[in-house]
Design an enzyme around this catalytic site. Sequence first.
Site, PDB file in Angstrom:
ATOM      1  CD  GLU A 164       2.627  10.878  -0.060  1.00  0.00           C
ATOM      2  OE1 GLU A 164       2.699  11.624  -1.395  1.00  0.00           O
ATOM      3  OE2 GLU A 164       2.252  10.090   0.065  1.00  0.00           O
ATOM      4  CD  GLU A 358      -1.521   8.701   1.351  1.00  0.00           C
ATOM      5  OE1 GLU A 358      -0.788   8.336   0.412  1.00  0.00           O
ATOM      6  OE2 GLU A 358      -1.642   9.921   1.373  1.00  0.00           O
TER       7      GLU A 358
END
Length: 453
Positions: A164, A358
């Site tokens: 991320e 995720e």
Amino acid sequence: MKRNAFPPNFVFGTATSSYQIEGTQLGNCGPNHWDSFAASGGTANREDGAIACAHYNLWEADLDLIAQGGFDAYRFSTAWGRVQPEGTGRIQESGLAFYDTLVDGLLEREIEPHLTLYHWDLPQALADKGGWTNQDTAKHFGDFAGIIADRLGDRLKSIATINEPWCVAWLSHFLGRHAPGLTDLPSAAKAMHNILLAHGLGMNALRDQLGSDHPCQQGIVLNMEVSVPASDDPKDIKAAAMQDGIYNRWFADAIFKGQYPQDILAYLEPHMPSGWSNDMSMISQKIDWLGLNYYTRSIIKDDGTNKFPYGEAIVPDYDPGSADRTSLNWKIYPAGLSYFLHRIHEEYEADVPIVVSENGMASFDVVDDDQVADKQRVGFFEDHLNEVAKAAANGVPVQGYFAWSLLDNFEWAFGYDQRFGIVHVDFETQQRTPKASWYWWKSFLGGPKTSAL
Ligand code: IFM
């Protein structure tokens, strides 16, 4: 929802990250910038990852929970400071040995190991020298990537360089919500480039160590969030486009097209490291897979400042009291997952294998009579899996799905209140209690694969 709604080799896993579960006080882990950010009040109640889920000690029981749930795979990350306490130079054997044993423990349980090199726990010594605003950090990260690949690469199924990058750069240097808590555009602009440079240097190191035809797949994990204008007002539309550019297009354009989106670059370029454009070919080198982390959407409204980034003002995207939001007030919006799977496939690179690395939700779960009835989370997984199955059936090369998270854990600035786990953790006693969602996964996956359990 049945497993056979997915392609035959589709991989189901669950995920965690080092700082959120291991416990930095356990073993010899060098200090990192989340310790200091928490100490300075950046997290709820100044909570930190000193003990977290004590996974450093309890890892065997935790791997058993993954195996007993019937998962094919586990995604975890390496704490840079366990392996290189100063972030450079000296390698600490005990840190490498911990991950070595963990990987072997996974293989013994017939669970595929998927490793993320950097999930935000930057060694303090590097933070002290400017962290991600300093290009040297990216160079040191390349060295770290080579060290891990050398030791573990022979047994890993995949490696992601960075988790991320939006959070590492924008959330942490412009919005100030994550370590190091900065709120200035010049720092953010540098971090927005340097974290991608780290990815490129990391890929170089992995390729040097493993080669490009190695079975261990090498790539990066991006998080994406749907950005919806609050109204038809051109100002709201512009603000939402800016948000999409900063959050989604900046990273995907760099990786797949070797260029930054012009509408955002215009504002960031004056602050970026000189010679940044020379790094773009390295940043956009071919990856073997892309991880997509997906959670929610945001409604964006012009913030009235007439200044970049024009809007971040988020209109609460739910009806008060409605069921379609999580305990973090994140809107539950499953359609956004198939939207991004298609967008990556159609707008960026048709052939790149995508893994939902995720997906999950926070709720205020409590143990009652040894049970945790997280019914809403079960529905969340079903609805999102349904979107993944549809995308796969429509030709998107999506190859896996990882539930976030195996355990309730340290949820960064929110500390320990927000529980994302399919297994409940009592942070006083470290007692693990599988939630209804864990049992749902077990039944969906058909239970443990190995008779050893
Ligand atoms: O807990 C985090 C994780 O570390 C990164 N992705 C989002 C999760 C939920 O906020």
